[in-house]
Design a protein around this motif. Structure first.
Motif, PDB file in Angstrom:
ATOM      1  N   CYS A 173      47.106  35.678  33.698  1.00  0.00           N
ATOM      2  CA  CYS A 173      47.502  36.925  33.050  1.00  0.00           C
ATOM      3  C   CYS A 173      47.261  38.118  33.968  1.00  0.00           C
ATOM      4  CB  CYS A 173      46.729  37.113  31.742  1.00  0.00           C
ATOM      5  SG  CYS A 173      47.145  38.617  30.864  1.00  0.00           S
ATOM      6  N   GLY A 174      46.117  38.131  34.651  1.00  0.00           N
ATOM      7  CA  GLY A 174      45.824  39.218  35.577  1.00  0.00           C
ATOM      8  C   GLY A 174      46.821  39.291  36.715  1.00  0.00           C
ATOM      9  N   CYS A 175      47.199  38.126  37.245  1.00  0.00           N
ATOM     10  CA  CYS A 175      48.193  38.091  38.327  1.00  0.00           C
ATOM     11  C   CYS A 175      49.546  38.611  37.842  1.00  0.00           C
ATOM     12  CB  CYS A 175      48.328  36.675  38.859  1.00  0.00           C
ATOM     13  SG  CYS A 175      46.873  36.083  39.758  1.00  0.00           S
ATOM     14  N   ARG A 176      49.897  38.263  36.615  1.00  0.00           N
ATOM     15  CA  ARG A 176      51.166  38.745  36.055  1.00  0.00           C
ATOM     16  C   ARG A 176      51.125  40.252  35.831  1.00  0.00           C
ATOM     17  NH1 ARG A 176      52.309  33.762  31.776  1.00  0.00           N
ATOM     18  NH2 ARG A 176      53.245  32.331  33.323  1.00  0.00           N
ATOM     19  N   MET A 177      49.974  40.778  35.453  1.00  0.00           N
ATOM     20  CA  MET A 177      49.841  42.229  35.319  1.00  0.00           C
ATOM     21  C   MET A 177      50.101  42.921  36.653  1.00  0.00           C
ATOM     22  SD  MET A 177      46.476  42.798  32.944  1.00  0.00           S
ATOM     23  CE  MET A 177      46.436  42.376  31.212  1.00  0.00           C
ATOM     24  N   ALA A 178      49.497  42.388  37.704  1.00  0.00           N
ATOM     25  CA  ALA A 178      49.695  42.972  39.030  1.00  0.00           C
ATOM     26  C   ALA A 178      51.161  42.900  39.443  1.00  0.00           C
ATOM     27  CB  ALA A 178      48.811  42.265  40.054  1.00  0.00           C
ATOM     28  N   GLU A 179      51.818  41.767  39.180  1.00  0.00           N
ATOM     29  CA  GLU A 179      53.230  41.606  39.514  1.00  0.00           C
ATOM     30  C   GLU A 179      54.106  42.572  38.719  1.00  0.00           C
ATOM     31  OE1 GLU A 179      53.965  37.528  38.672  1.00  0.00           O
ATOM     32  OE2 GLU A 179      52.859  36.782  40.424  1.00  0.00           O
ATOM     33  N   LEU A 209      32.523  36.760  35.753  1.00  0.00           N
ATOM     34  CA  LEU A 209      32.427  36.492  37.188  1.00  0.00           C
ATOM     35  C   LEU A 209      33.492  35.525  37.703  1.00  0.00           C
ATOM     36  CD1 LEU A 209      28.598  36.392  37.992  1.00  0.00           C
ATOM     37  CD2 LEU A 209      30.250  38.225  38.395  1.00  0.00           C
ATOM     38  N   PRO A 210      33.730  34.383  37.056  1.00  0.00           N
ATOM     39  CA  PRO A 210      34.759  33.479  37.584  1.00  0.00           C
ATOM     40  C   PRO A 210      36.146  34.132  37.614  1.00  0.00           C
ATOM     41  CG  PRO A 210      33.420  32.367  35.923  1.00  0.00           C
ATOM     42  CD  PRO A 210      33.089  33.813  35.840  1.00  0.00           C
ATOM     43  N   VAL A 211      36.437  34.967  36.628  1.00  0.00           N
ATOM     44  CA  VAL A 211      37.737  35.635  36.570  1.00  0.00           C
ATOM     45  C   VAL A 211      37.866  36.656  37.695  1.00  0.00           C
ATOM     46  CG1 VAL A 211      39.241  37.110  35.167  1.00  0.00           C
ATOM     47  CG2 VAL A 211      37.926  35.266  34.087  1.00  0.00           C
ATOM     48  N   ILE A 212      36.827  37.449  37.898  1.00  0.00           N
ATOM     49  CA  ILE A 212      36.882  38.466  38.959  1.00  0.00           C
ATOM     50  C   ILE A 212      36.986  37.808  40.329  1.00  0.00           C
ATOM     51  CG2 ILE A 212      35.556  40.281  40.116  1.00  0.00           C
ATOM     52  CD1 ILE A 212      34.477  41.058  37.342  1.00  0.00           C
ATOM     53  N   GLU A 213      36.198  36.762  40.565  1.00  0.00           N
ATOM     54  CA  GLU A 213      36.247  36.071  41.864  1.00  0.00           C
ATOM     55  C   GLU A 213      37.639  35.521  42.145  1.00  0.00           C
ATOM     56  OE1 GLU A 213      33.214  33.194  41.352  1.00  0.00           O
ATOM     57  OE2 GLU A 213      31.562  34.551  41.908  1.00  0.00           O
ATOM     58  N   ALA A 214      38.251  34.898  41.148  1.00  0.00           N
ATOM     59  CA  ALA A 214      39.586  34.328  41.339  1.00  0.00           C
ATOM     60  C   ALA A 214      40.645  35.412  41.485  1.00  0.00           C
ATOM     61  CB  ALA A 214      39.927  33.406  40.170  1.00  0.00           C
ATOM     62  N   LEU A 215      40.541  36.460  40.694  1.00  0.00           N
ATOM     63  CA  LEU A 215      41.516  37.559  40.788  1.00  0.00           C
ATOM     64  C   LEU A 215      41.437  38.248  42.146  1.00  0.00           C
ATOM     65  CD1 LEU A 215      41.549  39.496  37.388  1.00  0.00           C
ATOM     66  CD2 LEU A 215      43.448  38.297  38.480  1.00  0.00           C
ATOM     67  N   HIS A 216      40.209  38.441  42.611  1.00  0.00           N
ATOM     68  CA  HIS A 216      40.016  39.112  43.901  1.00  0.00           C
ATOM     69  C   HIS A 216      40.728  38.372  45.028  1.00  0.00           C
ATOM     70  CE1 HIS A 216      38.152  41.503  46.989  1.00  0.00           C
ATOM     71  NE2 HIS A 216      37.507  40.463  47.501  1.00  0.00           N
ATOM     72  N   ALA A 217      40.865  37.061  44.882  1.00  0.00           N
ATOM     73  CA  ALA A 217      41.518  36.260  45.914  1.00  0.00           C
ATOM     74  C   ALA A 217      43.042  36.300  45.816  1.00  0.00           C
ATOM     75  CB  ALA A 217      41.033  34.812  45.816  1.00  0.00           C
ATOM     76  N   ALA A 238      29.816  42.481  43.620  1.00  0.00           N
ATOM     77  CA  ALA A 238      29.663  41.489  44.683  1.00  0.00           C
ATOM     78  C   ALA A 238      30.783  40.456  44.651  1.00  0.00           C
ATOM     79  CB  ALA A 238      28.300  40.795  44.549  1.00  0.00           C
ATOM     80  N   ALA A 239      31.336  40.220  43.457  1.00  0.00           N
ATOM     81  CA  ALA A 239      32.414  39.230  43.303  1.00  0.00           C
ATOM     82  C   ALA A 239      33.789  39.797  43.647  1.00  0.00           C
ATOM     83  CB  ALA A 239      32.426  38.699  41.875  1.00  0.00           C
ATOM     84  N   GLY A 240      33.873  41.119  43.837  1.00  0.00           N
ATOM     85  CA  GLY A 240      35.153  41.696  44.232  1.00  0.00           C
ATOM     86  C   GLY A 240      35.625  42.899  43.451  1.00  0.00           C
ATOM     87  N   ALA A 241      34.908  43.277  42.382  1.00  0.00           N
ATOM     88  CA  ALA A 241      35.285  44.487  41.638  1.00  0.00           C
ATOM     89  C   ALA A 241      34.980  45.718  42.486  1.00  0.00           C
ATOM     90  CB  ALA A 241      34.543  44.555  40.314  1.00  0.00           C
ATOM     91  N   GLU A 242      35.739  46.796  42.235  1.00  0.00           N
ATOM     92  CA  GLU A 242      35.560  48.036  42.995  1.00  0.00           C
ATOM     93  C   GLU A 242      35.213  49.226  42.105  1.00  0.00           C
ATOM     94  OE1 GLU A 242      38.804  48.894  45.718  1.00  0.00           O
ATOM     95  OE2 GLU A 242      39.438  46.810  45.628  1.00  0.00           O
ATOM     96  N   ILE A 243      35.373  49.054  40.800  1.00  0.00           N
ATOM     97  CA  ILE A 243      35.165  50.145  39.851  1.00  0.00           C
ATOM     98  C   ILE A 243      34.326  49.624  38.692  1.00  0.00           C
ATOM     99  CG2 ILE A 243      36.295  51.803  38.302  1.00  0.00           C
ATOM    100  CD1 ILE A 243      38.836  51.455  40.047  1.00  0.00           C
ATOM    101  N   VAL A 244      33.403  50.434  38.206  1.00  0.00           N
ATOM    102  CA  VAL A 244      32.638  50.103  37.005  1.00  0.00           C
ATOM    103  C   VAL A 244      33.097  51.041  35.897  1.00  0.00           C
ATOM    104  CG1 VAL A 244      30.365  50.012  35.923  1.00  0.00           C
ATOM    105  CG2 VAL A 244      30.658  49.267  38.300  1.00  0.00           C
ATOM    106  N   ASN A 245      33.626  50.466  34.830  1.00  0.00           N
ATOM    107  CA  ASN A 245      34.102  51.219  33.679  1.00  0.00           C
ATOM    108  C   ASN A 245      33.009  51.174  32.610  1.00  0.00           C
ATOM    109  OD1 ASN A 245      35.525  52.431  31.642  1.00  0.00           O
ATOM    110  ND2 ASN A 245      37.085  50.840  31.463  1.00  0.00           N
TER     111      ASN A 245
END
Length: 409
Positions: A173-179, A209-217, A238-245
């Motif tokens: 779903c995250g990849c589709r959002m980016a696309e 964490l698993p979602v952020i790590e995979a999305l970051h890749a 540390a897993a790849g996020a850049e912003i804290v909401n």
């Protein structure tokens, strides 16, 4: 030639809310460049509110504004100082208000501080582009409306709880959002819907964490972690996020400000009264909206800077639906542009909120038209980022708003 209606002359009202629009109108008339520069400051008027001003100060404000060609509205009893204080409304062009600020700088009664605030408001109100640093990149917000896709990996979020039973489903779903054109993806592992209970740190970490790590890749857009917990934020960064909401504006966890200062990540500071568990059960009474929201976010901005967080790493969020009634949310949406005085990009989260559905009468799963209208209103009124569930639909909405905005400039 067709005759002019109502005689020889036919006056009409001109709508020119921006300096660029006003300048274009003057140029079309044929005004010389020097004249355009001289006239532009006269074509824009500002209203600046002040609460609970000492009457002697209010009288100074009124006298100085009248002397410069503007005015200040005060209580009718304030001239004779028959009451200790009054609210005030300063009315004038940017040039007149700047002149007022210059005169106040040398006045007693703490007016030098007010002078600095007025200059700050003038400068921030002119700002249309905002530099945002995340620690991993720099980006400019404001030229067009950015879209933040919501990716909740929770079983109980108000709209999409339990939608992603596996990490792979959430990542897809995250990849589709980016696309589809998402400029940010916001991952959350704890529901902040009204009445929601907090979840333990280990549960939240296991969800995000698993979602952020995979999305970051697999995506290039910045990933945001929606959390109020410093430990979750630290691990997510540390897993790849850049912003804290952080919906608590860094007030829930005392370790959050230091973490943000050290990490170099960007942070979203949101206005909220109470906690998700109870925030809608007993609604607070606001003195004014969006005035109270502006004051709170200014305090949190200053606290963040004091903690060592750069001004260019902060986003502000008025917190639609967080401790606010339907009327409060509408007042906030209508006056959203007032938050521009803070000088930072505004994030608006109106997607599928209950106040929208209360107006349209839609069920939660059928609120697309109401959400689209609310997103359009937010973008028109100054939001630099809209936080949404349906990225493709939101991209179309903001494309129209951005085309209209660019046409004006």
């Amino acid at each position: 030639m067709e005759p002019k209606p109502n005689g020889r002359y036919s006056p009409r009202l001109i709508h020119a809310p921006t300096e660029l629009q006003a300048g274009r109108i003057l140029a079309e008339i044929g005004v010389d460049p020097y004249g355009i520069r001289a006239m532009l400051p006269k074509m824009r008027s500002l209203l600046i509110a002040l609460d609970d001003v000492e009457c002697r100060v209010a009288n100074i404000l009124k006298q100085e504004m009248l002397a410069s060609g503007g005015d200040a509205a005060v209580h009718r009893d304030s001239v004779a100082c028959a009451k200790p204080s009054t609210d005030a409304l300063i009315m004038g062009t940017p040039k007149q208000i700047r002149r007022l600020a210059e005169k106040l700088a040398a006045q007693p009664f703490g007016l030098s501080g007010l002078s600095r605030r007025l200059i700050e408001i003038l400068e921030n109100s002119e700002c249309t582009d905002y530099l945002l640093r995340t620690g991993s990149r720099e980006m400019t917000l404001g030229k067009t409306t950015a879209v933040m896709g919501i990716l909740n990996v929770t079983p109980d979020s108000f709209s999409d709880g339990g939608k992603f039973p596996t990490v792979d489903a959430a990542v897809l779903c995250g990849c589709r959002m980016a696309e589809a054109g998402a400029d940010f993806i916001d991952v959350g592992g704890e529901s902040s819907r009204p009445g929601a209970d907090p979840v333990p740190i280990d549960v939240e970490l296991a969800r995000v964490l698993p979602v952020i790590e995979a999305l970051h890749a697999c995506v290039e857009v910045p990933i945001s972690i929606d959390t109020t917990k410093a430990e979750v934020a630290r691990r997510a960064l540390a897993a790849g996020a850049e912003i804290v909401n952080d919906i608590s504006a860094m007030t829930c966890d005392p370790a959050m400000p230091a973490l943000m200062a050290e990490s170099g990540a960007a942070v979203v500071l949101m206005h909220m009264r109470g906690l998700p568990k109870t925030m809608q059960s007993t609604l607070p009474e606001y003195r004014s909206l969006p005035g109270d929201v502006v004051l709170y976010l200014r305090e949190r901005l200053e606290a963040a800077q004091t903690a060592g967080i750069g001004f260019d790493r902060i986003i502000v969020d008025p917190g639609f639906g967080f401790g606010k009634s339907r009327g409060d949310n509408l007042a906030l949406l209508d006056g959203l542009a007032e938050l521009r005085m803070l000088g930072r990009p505004i994030l608006a989260g109106v997607s599928r909120k209950s106040f929208v559905r209360q107006i349209t009468g839609d069920a939660l799963t059928a609120s697309s038209e109401g959400t689209a209208a609310a997103i359009a209103a937010a973008a028109m009124n100054g939001a630099a980022i809209v936080r949404v569930h349906d990225v493709p639909a939101a991209r179309k909405v903001v494309a129209i708003i951005d085309a209209l905005t660019r046409a004006r400039t």
